[in-house]
Design an enzyme around this catalytic site. Sequence first.
Site, PDB file in Angstrom:
ATOM      1  N   HIS A 144       8.619   2.721  47.303  1.00  0.00           N
ATOM      2  CA  HIS A 144       8.189   1.497  48.288  1.00  0.00           C
ATOM      3  C   HIS A 144      10.381   1.001  48.448  1.00  0.00           C
ATOM      4  O   HIS A 144      10.287   1.506  49.732  1.00  0.00           O
ATOM      5  CB  HIS A 144       7.654  -0.151  48.309  1.00  0.00           C
ATOM      6  CG  HIS A 144       7.751  -0.973  49.678  1.00  0.00           C
ATOM      7  ND1 HIS A 144       6.925  -0.674  49.663  1.00  0.00           N
ATOM      8  CD2 HIS A 144       8.893  -2.067  49.002  1.00  0.00           C
ATOM      9  CE1 HIS A 144       8.039  -1.867  50.912  1.00  0.00           C
ATOM     10  NE2 HIS A 144       8.570  -2.954  49.949  1.00  0.00           N
ATOM     11  N   GLU A 210       1.684  -6.533  52.789  1.00  0.00           N
ATOM     12  CA  GLU A 210       2.322  -6.140  51.574  1.00  0.00           C
ATOM     13  C   GLU A 210       1.183  -5.957  50.226  1.00  0.00           C
ATOM     14  O   GLU A 210       1.445  -7.454  50.690  1.00  0.00           O
ATOM     15  CB  GLU A 210       3.499  -6.884  50.780  1.00  0.00           C
ATOM     16  CG  GLU A 210       4.450  -6.526  52.126  1.00  0.00           C
ATOM     17  CD  GLU A 210       5.720  -6.921  52.190  1.00  0.00           C
ATOM     18  OE1 GLU A 210       7.076  -7.400  50.833  1.00  0.00           O
ATOM     19  OE2 GLU A 210       7.123  -6.237  52.760  1.00  0.00           O
TER      20      GLU A 210
END
Length: 428
Positions: A144, A210
């Site tokens: 990420h 997220e």
Amino acid sequence: MANPNDPTLRSWIDIPPTSDFPIQNLPFGVFEIEERGPRLGVAIGDYALDLYAVAQFGYFSDLDLGPKMPKVFRRRTLNQFIALGRPAWRAVRQRVSELLRHDNPALSSNPEVMRECLVRQSEVRMLRPVKPHNYTDFYSSIEHATNVGMMFRDPANALLPNWRHIPIGYHGRASSIVVSGTDIRRPNGQRKAPDADAPTFGPSQQLDFELEMAFVVGKNSTLGDTIPLQYAEDHIFGLVLFNDWSARDIQSWEYVPLGPFLGKSFGCSISPWIVTLDALEPFRVPGPVQEPEPLLYLRQLDAHNFDINLEVGLQPADSAETVVSRTNFQHMYWSMAQQLTHQSSNGCNLEVGDLYASGTISGPTPDSLGSMLELAWRGTRPVPLVDGSERSFLLDGDTVAMRGYCEKDGVRIGFGEVRGTVLPAAGS
Ligand code: CA
């Protein structure tokens, strides 16, 4: 006494093989049904076991749970129960495991006791399981962090120089953490397009999710004290699924130089059942090799990662769900133990119920990314949905559902899900 994690244990309750809540799991939560008020509970199959009722029938009387018994099971949060300490959680989980075993008639042979103690999950309202006084969001997935660095900075130097040395994090907002099923209102905020002369104020155009896990702190520490890594997990009660809703346009305009603020603080969602670290023990795995080796206080000799399968479903209003991402928690570069030790390394005290989120969990492949920002690569490759539409970011009416489970030796330890639907921004 049998180990509650023993894969051969069976319950007298009929539990479908696909259930997240077999007798080996026994996660804790708080539920409410109108005539009873809030109760602490344990999930078992399609049911919730009412711990206050179990306590009132005397099944916990011989356990050393202190003077707050049985009132501690009739609270709106798990905080007081968690504060009793690990020996108490373990004793309760062990006793519940015994009561639910196929060969124990204590509950199963008494219809009145059973009616009081077992309620269908479909008939209860789940509450936010803890009141978090503090919330920290880490940034611990190397995939990420690399993806975001490539998009927003320099593809050749995607990771900043500190990333492999520090579990990067920021202090988030605890008051707006809500339980699964709570709608999320699209935030208004200040944003500026790259080619615009000046910022404007209005509904976020880049609302995102997220995919994260969060751990719940199970033990206070004293201001000034540090927590060595080998004791870090003593301070963890359990884990939940965590959706750290994010407004990318607000975030990208405001975050320099002090970091995330209003693009994050409008809401986070957590799953209602907290899976204990004890239940996750069989799924412990080593994390990725850390290179360079972390500084001494962050060095870990044992396995501190956990093999948890994760997925994200996106469902437009009045339409079917598309699974847009599948990944695994075991990819995390920095472990929970390292995060906790780092957080306390300056003497900052931890409090029971605090939530520490992992940071977005992205895997190495395009279908394993943990945010729309990455899945649609900043809007350049919109994600197709099964109803024929596509998404770069979330639209009003979209529902995001995150699910997670571990599986081994025929036992599935699941987290249920965390779900939330996007409402239009206020005033729009
Ligand atoms: Ca986050």
